[in-house]
Design an enzyme around this catalytic site. Structure first.
Site, mmCIF file in Angstrom:
data_model
loop_
_atom_site.group_PDB
_atom_site.id
_atom_site.type_symbol
_atom_site.label_atom_id
_atom_site.label_comp_id
_atom_site.label_asym_id
_atom_site.label_seq_id
_atom_site.Cartn_x
_atom_site.Cartn_y
_atom_site.Cartn_z
ATOM 1 N N LYS A 254 8.352 1.937 1.781
ATOM 2 C CA LYS A 254 8.546 1.395 0.384
ATOM 3 C C LYS A 254 9.874 1.693 -0.024
ATOM 4 O O LYS A 254 10.501 2.949 -0.084
ATOM 5 C CB LYS A 254 7.230 2.038 -0.497
ATOM 6 C CG LYS A 254 5.950 1.391 -0.325
ATOM 7 C CD LYS A 254 5.123 2.098 -1.337
ATOM 8 C CE LYS A 254 3.888 1.559 -1.316
ATOM 9 N NZ LYS A 254 3.243 1.492 0.176
ATOM 10 N N ASP B 94 7.008 -2.907 2.650
ATOM 11 C CA ASP B 94 5.941 -3.155 1.715
ATOM 12 C C ASP B 94 6.694 -3.592 0.527
ATOM 13 O O ASP B 94 7.963 -3.441 0.044
ATOM 14 C CB ASP B 94 5.172 -1.953 1.467
ATOM 15 C CG ASP B 94 4.483 -1.203 2.434
ATOM 16 O OD1 ASP B 94 4.280 -2.057 3.233
ATOM 17 O OD2 ASP B 94 3.860 -0.246 2.225
ATOM 18 N N MET B 95 5.623 -4.560 -0.264
ATOM 19 C CA MET B 95 6.137 -5.028 -1.707
ATOM 20 C C MET B 95 5.628 -4.219 -2.680
ATOM 21 O O MET B 95 4.408 -3.909 -2.583
ATOM 22 C CB MET B 95 5.700 -6.797 -1.767
ATOM 23 C CG MET B 95 6.378 -7.381 -2.765
ATOM 24 S SD MET B 95 8.149 -7.161 -2.609
ATOM 25 C CE MET B 95 8.620 -8.487 -1.807
ATOM 26 N N ARG C 133 3.829 -10.311 6.186
ATOM 27 C CA ARG C 133 2.769 -9.961 5.780
ATOM 28 C C ARG C 133 2.150 -10.615 4.513
ATOM 29 O O ARG C 133 2.792 -10.132 3.507
ATOM 30 C CB ARG C 133 2.390 -8.257 5.790
ATOM 31 C CG ARG C 133 1.153 -7.684 5.378
ATOM 32 C CD ARG C 133 1.089 -6.328 4.751
ATOM 33 N NE ARG C 133 1.523 -5.415 5.801
ATOM 34 C CZ ARG C 133 2.140 -4.158 5.629
ATOM 35 N NH1 ARG C 133 2.356 -3.966 4.148
ATOM 36 N NH2 ARG C 133 2.543 -3.413 6.586
ATOM 37 N N GLY D 99 -2.024 -8.293 -3.379
ATOM 38 C CA GLY D 99 -1.125 -7.550 -4.409
ATOM 39 C C GLY D 99 -1.997 -6.710 -5.166
ATOM 40 O O GLY D 99 -3.081 -6.891 -5.483
HETATM 41 P P1 FDA Z 1 -10.452 -7.947 -2.099
HETATM 42 O O1 FDA Z 1 -9.977 -6.895 -3.212
HETATM 43 O O2 FDA Z 1 -10.877 -9.375 -2.709
HETATM 44 O O3 FDA Z 1 -11.501 -7.191 -1.204
HETATM 45 C C1 FDA Z 1 -12.343 -7.903 -0.435
HETATM 46 C C2 FDA Z 1 -13.556 -6.929 -0.051
HETATM 47 O O4 FDA Z 1 -12.594 -5.868 0.655
HETATM 48 C C3 FDA Z 1 -14.265 -6.093 -1.001
HETATM 49 O O5 FDA Z 1 -15.311 -6.882 -1.532
HETATM 50 C C4 FDA Z 1 -14.370 -4.891 -0.199
HETATM 51 O O6 FDA Z 1 -15.698 -5.067 0.453
HETATM 52 C C5 FDA Z 1 -13.235 -4.559 0.484
HETATM 53 N N1 FDA Z 1 -12.305 -3.713 -0.052
HETATM 54 C C6 FDA Z 1 -11.331 -4.091 -0.729
HETATM 55 N N2 FDA Z 1 -10.495 -3.057 -1.062
HETATM 56 C C7 FDA Z 1 -11.218 -1.951 -0.742
HETATM 57 C C8 FDA Z 1 -11.226 -0.754 -1.106
HETATM 58 N N3 FDA Z 1 -9.888 -0.092 -1.567
HETATM 59 N N4 FDA Z 1 -11.993 0.228 -0.698
HETATM 60 C C9 FDA Z 1 -13.122 -0.226 -0.018
HETATM 61 N N5 FDA Z 1 -13.297 -1.490 0.159
HETATM 62 C C10 FDA Z 1 -12.354 -2.418 -0.231
HETATM 63 N N6 FDA Z 1 -0.380 -4.690 -1.872
HETATM 64 C C11 FDA Z 1 0.826 -4.788 -2.277
HETATM 65 O O7 FDA Z 1 0.999 -5.091 -3.447
HETATM 66 N N7 FDA Z 1 2.081 -4.451 -1.352
HETATM 67 C C12 FDA Z 1 1.779 -4.110 -0.107
HETATM 68 O O8 FDA Z 1 2.921 -4.033 0.583
HETATM 69 C C13 FDA Z 1 0.702 -4.090 0.417
HETATM 70 N N8 FDA Z 1 0.598 -3.790 1.754
HETATM 71 C C14 FDA Z 1 -0.745 -3.697 2.292
HETATM 72 C C15 FDA Z 1 -1.118 -3.756 3.548
HETATM 73 C C16 FDA Z 1 -2.254 -3.861 4.337
HETATM 74 C C17 FDA Z 1 -2.583 -3.502 5.856
HETATM 75 C C18 FDA Z 1 -3.375 -4.282 3.453
HETATM 76 C C19 FDA Z 1 -4.719 -4.583 3.979
HETATM 77 C C20 FDA Z 1 -3.125 -4.410 2.234
HETATM 78 C C21 FDA Z 1 -1.987 -4.217 1.494
HETATM 79 N N9 FDA Z 1 -1.862 -4.142 0.233
HETATM 80 C C22 FDA Z 1 -0.635 -4.181 -0.502
HETATM 81 C C23 FDA Z 1 -3.031 -4.022 -0.693
HETATM 82 C C24 FDA Z 1 -3.389 -5.683 -1.226
HETATM 83 O O9 FDA Z 1 -2.587 -6.058 -2.071
HETATM 84 C C25 FDA Z 1 -4.757 -5.468 -1.641
HETATM 85 O O10 FDA Z 1 -5.067 -4.800 -2.950
HETATM 86 C C26 FDA Z 1 -6.038 -4.742 -0.766
HETATM 87 O O11 FDA Z 1 -5.757 -5.342 0.418
HETATM 88 C C27 FDA Z 1 -7.467 -5.211 -1.399
HETATM 89 O O12 FDA Z 1 -7.468 -6.656 -1.375
HETATM 90 P P2 FDA Z 1 -8.297 -7.282 -0.398
HETATM 91 O O13 FDA Z 1 -7.430 -8.341 0.108
HETATM 92 O O14 FDA Z 1 -8.883 -6.506 0.556
HETATM 93 O O15 FDA Z 1 -9.351 -8.135 -1.009
#
Ligand code: FDA
Length: 306
Positions: free
Chosen positions: A97, A131-132, A183, A187
């Protein structure tokens, strides 16, 4: 953004809450999302993940540093992590970051830190992804990425784009022209409606559009989500468009949706686990709770089990 999510993200900056949770949180629940406080503990966890067929991106926790000394220490830690990966033969790259590397102090100082990190990534034939963070930092983050990209190219440095930002389609278009490795995430920060979609359904729709746009441009795409619907859509999309498995990977966070991670590995997909480690876990942990308030129940249950 939901009301609960807003409240949790706001509370997470309250000094009393910060002090209290920082003191007890690791014991109660942050360990679910953080591989370890030390590099030794983390190496053990990475080896376990690798043994299951999962690849890793290591992230030293920490952000928003205010002194050059702290930023230089984080830079050295990132450089050292490439050495550990090589020495321990881990299947891992590194995520960083920029606010941990001095972005809020001085942009050119931060670029100097990143220069040292990407030089190490290249020397060890590895890769660093930036990362963003929150929206006021997006322009500077892209400027730094562009400068590094000129020096080392797509094999050694990549970036993250957030689908909740209105600007992201245009950013992906520009980054796609130079075949940047991106990636795509939804967000994780609290953003005003002037810059980000307030409704989840728009964030999800924009996510699919960005993945489609980048894959169709022939660019390497990391589909980083735990969202079943998006993962299934991606599987179908790549099959329908003959996109090779070498052009994309799925990414998920350490401790989340583990059975889905393993299921995808069994189906032959590349799955990378974003694996945070270190002592400064509090802001990261708060974002994970905000995404899914049910996680707070999990933490409370651990508290009452003590
Ligand atoms: P969504 O929030 O719709 O969740 C889909 C499903 O996933 C949920 O119904 C639940 O089952 C499961 N889930 C999601 N979050 C969970 C949690 N915390 N605990 C348990 N279950 C959960 N953001 C950013 O702003 N900058 C970045 O650089 C990154 N980098 C990053 C790397 C990687 C590898 C991942 C997977 C995520 C990020 N993120 C990120 C975070 C991203 O923006 C987002 O907040 C999370 O991935 C949660 O969103 P989902 O895409 O999982 O979808």
């Amino acid at each position: 953004m939901s009301f609960t999510r807003k409240v949790i993200l706001t509370l997470s900056t309250n000094p009393f809450v910060t002090r209290f949770v920082s003191k007890y949180g690791m014991k109660w629940g942050a360990a679910r999302f953080v591989a370890g406080e030390t590099m030794d503990e983390t190496v053990t966890k990475v080896k376990e993940l690798n043994a299951k067929g999962l690849v890793v991106t290591l992230d030293l926790l920490g952000e928003s540093v205010t002194t050059r000394k702290e930023a230089e220490a984080a830079t050295q830690a990132a450089i050292d992590s490439f050495e550990v990966i090589r020495k321990e033969n881990l299947d891992s790259n590194v995520s960083v970051k920029l606010t941990q590397l001095g972005l809020d102090i001085d942009e050119s100082f931060c670029l100097d830190q990143m220069d040292r990190i990407v030089a190490k990534a290249r020397e060890t034939d590895n890769f660093v992804r930036i990362d963003m963070e929150d929206s006021p930092r997006v322009d500077a983050t892209i400027r730094i990425f562009d400068a590094l990209f000129e020096r080392v190219g797509k094999q050694h440095v990549g970036l993250v784009i957030q689908s909740y930002l209105y600007r992201s389609q245009e950013d992906v278009r520009k980054l796609g022209k130079k075949k940047a490795n991106l990636r795509i995430v939804k967000g994780a920060y609290k953003e005003p409606k002037e810059v980000a979609y307030p409704d989840k359904k728009d964030v999800d729709r924009a996510y699919l559009e960005l993945v489609e746009q980048h894959l169709k441009n022939g660019c390497y795409t990391a589909v980083a989500t735990h969202d079943d619907a998006i993962i299934n859509w991606t599987k179908q999309f790549v099959a329908d468009h003959d996109i090779p498995r070498s052009q994309f990977e799925f990414q998920m966070l350490y401790g989340i949706a583990e059975s889905l991670q393993l299921q995808l590995v069994r189906e032959g997909y590349k799955v990378r686990v974003y694996t945070p480690y270190g002592k400064d876990w509090y802001p990261y942990f708060s974002r994970r709770i905000a995404e899914r308030p049910a996680n707070a129940l999990f933490v409370l249950k651990s508290f009452f089990r003590k």
